[in-house]
Scaffold this active site. Structure first.
Site, PDB file in Angstrom:
ATOM      1  N   HIS A 186     -42.702 -19.928  -0.726  1.00  0.00           N
ATOM      2  CA  HIS A 186     -42.745 -19.832  -2.189  1.00  0.00           C
ATOM      3  C   HIS A 186     -41.485 -19.108  -2.644  1.00  0.00           C
ATOM      4  CE1 HIS A 186     -43.867 -15.723  -1.298  1.00  0.00           C
ATOM      5  NE2 HIS A 186     -44.940 -16.139  -0.639  1.00  0.00           N
ATOM      6  N   GLY A 194     -40.851 -16.182  -3.317  1.00  0.00           N
ATOM      7  CA  GLY A 194     -40.570 -14.903  -2.639  1.00  0.00           C
ATOM      8  C   GLY A 194     -39.726 -15.138  -1.386  1.00  0.00           C
ATOM      9  N   HIS A 195     -40.077 -16.169  -0.617  1.00  0.00           N
ATOM     10  CA  HIS A 195     -39.280 -16.497   0.579  1.00  0.00           C
ATOM     11  C   HIS A 195     -37.882 -16.959   0.175  1.00  0.00           C
ATOM     12  CE1 HIS A 195     -43.487 -17.245   2.110  1.00  0.00           C
ATOM     13  NE2 HIS A 195     -43.025 -16.457   3.053  1.00  0.00           N
ATOM     14  N   LYS A 243     -42.610  -6.615  -0.181  1.00  0.00           N
ATOM     15  CA  LYS A 243     -44.059  -6.661  -0.422  1.00  0.00           C
ATOM     16  C   LYS A 243     -44.778  -6.138   0.821  1.00  0.00           C
ATOM     17  CE  LYS A 243     -46.704 -10.404  -0.299  1.00  0.00           C
ATOM     18  NZ  LYS A 243     -47.783 -10.014   0.657  1.00  0.00           N
ATOM     19  N   ARG A 285     -50.949 -16.212   0.477  1.00  0.00           N
ATOM     20  CA  ARG A 285     -52.415 -16.059   0.389  1.00  0.00           C
ATOM     21  C   ARG A 285     -52.933 -16.154  -1.047  1.00  0.00           C
ATOM     22  NH1 ARG A 285     -51.373 -12.540   5.268  1.00  0.00           N
ATOM     23  NH2 ARG A 285     -52.457 -13.631   6.931  1.00  0.00           N
TER      24      ARG A 285
END
Ligand code: PAF
Length: 283
Positions: free
Chosen positions: A37, A39-40, A152, A190
């Site tokens: 997503h 974030g990656h 995170k 998740r």
């Protein structure tokens, strides 16, 4: 669409990295378990800014999942993941099989003591041993100049930094700021387990943790503020709190009052089929 090479074996990935090195290029590694997503993508983009060539890895590492956790249901979306890595400027993707990473007779453990016994380590016994096992292998296999991990998973970042330092692994471990949605919910693979109604509840996680971080930062007693935050999360609709704690950013030792140290508030809580984690700087 840009296409980039996918390496399935350690030997193929190493040969490519060695070619880059021979050409005098620096190499950045972005380890992931896929299900990518934004974030990656922030990790890949941060790596692309710093390193001449970036290799991302996709491997759902079985040794970091405990019994009853989501190993089987963890998202596996290789084609989409590879396309995203290419789009973000990655130069290659390493997608090994379980037998490539853990061949018959594999018997070695890598354990960072202390830092792994608290927070997520307390309720996910063995989890960080699986993380250090796989990350040490990926670092040895690719021998990058730098490797990138999301903030995170702050505890994971602290554990990996300590491992690299203790084992003299010649790599710079770099943290990348958490990417959040417009309501502040930390992006996570998740989150995909949550219904629309649960996402609304999940968005309270960040709000409540930030409120506690502010209260501690302005003189509040950490244990009291953490208890207030836990109650607020349950009232918001979370089913169970794993932990809400304020700890030193590096040593992860408990902090009761903000003094000159850098500390963070850490939280883990259960909602629907997901266990969500997040953390904030206390300032
Ligand atoms: O953060 C993750 O996705 C994983 O723990 C990592 C670092 C890729 C190791 O499997």
């Amino acid at each position: 669409m840009t296409s980039i090479p996918i390496f399935r074996t350690v030997a193929d990935m190493r040969a490519q990295v060695q070619d880059w090195r021979t050409d005098g290029l620096s190499v950045g590694l972005v380890p992931t378990m896929g299900g990518l997503h934004a974030g990656h993508m922030a990790l890949v983009k941060a790596a692309v800014k710093k390193a001449d060539r970036v290799i991302a890895t996709i491997f759902v590492n079985p040794t970091q999942f405990g019994a009853g956790e989501d190993l089987d249901s963890y998202p596996r979306t290789e084609d989409a993941d590879v396309a995203m890595i290419a789009q973000a400027g990655g130069a290659g993707v390493f997608v090994p099989s379980v037998s490539e990473m853990y061949p018959e007779g594999f018997a070695t453990r890598v354990e960072v003591d202390g830092l792994t016994n608290v927070l997520c380590g307390g309720t996910r016994p063995g989890h960080f041993n699986g993380v250090t096992q796989i990350v040490s292998k990926l670092l040895n296999q690719s021998q990058p100049d730098m490797a990138f991990f999301g903030e995170k998973d702050w505890q994971q970042l602290a554990v990996i930094r300590r491992m690299a330092r203790d084992l003299d692994i010649p790599v710079q471990i770099l943290g990348v700021a958490t990417v959040r949605d417009e309501y502040g919910l930390a992006l996570s693979s998740r989150n995909g387990y949550l219904s629309a109604a649960e996402i609304d509840v999940a968005r309270q996680f960040n709000v409540i943790l930030k409120k506690a971080a502010y209260a501690i930062g302005t003189g509040g007693i950490a244990s009291e503020e953490c208890n207030i935050a836990a109650e607020a999360l349950l009232a918001a609709g979370f089913q169970k709190i794993d932990y809400i704690e304020c700890r030193d950013s590096d040593s992860l030792e408990p902090v009761e009052r903000l003094e000159s140290q850098s500390c963070r508030i850490f939280g883990a809580a259960f909602l629907g089929k997901a266990r969500l984690i997040d953390n904030h700087l206390v300032a």
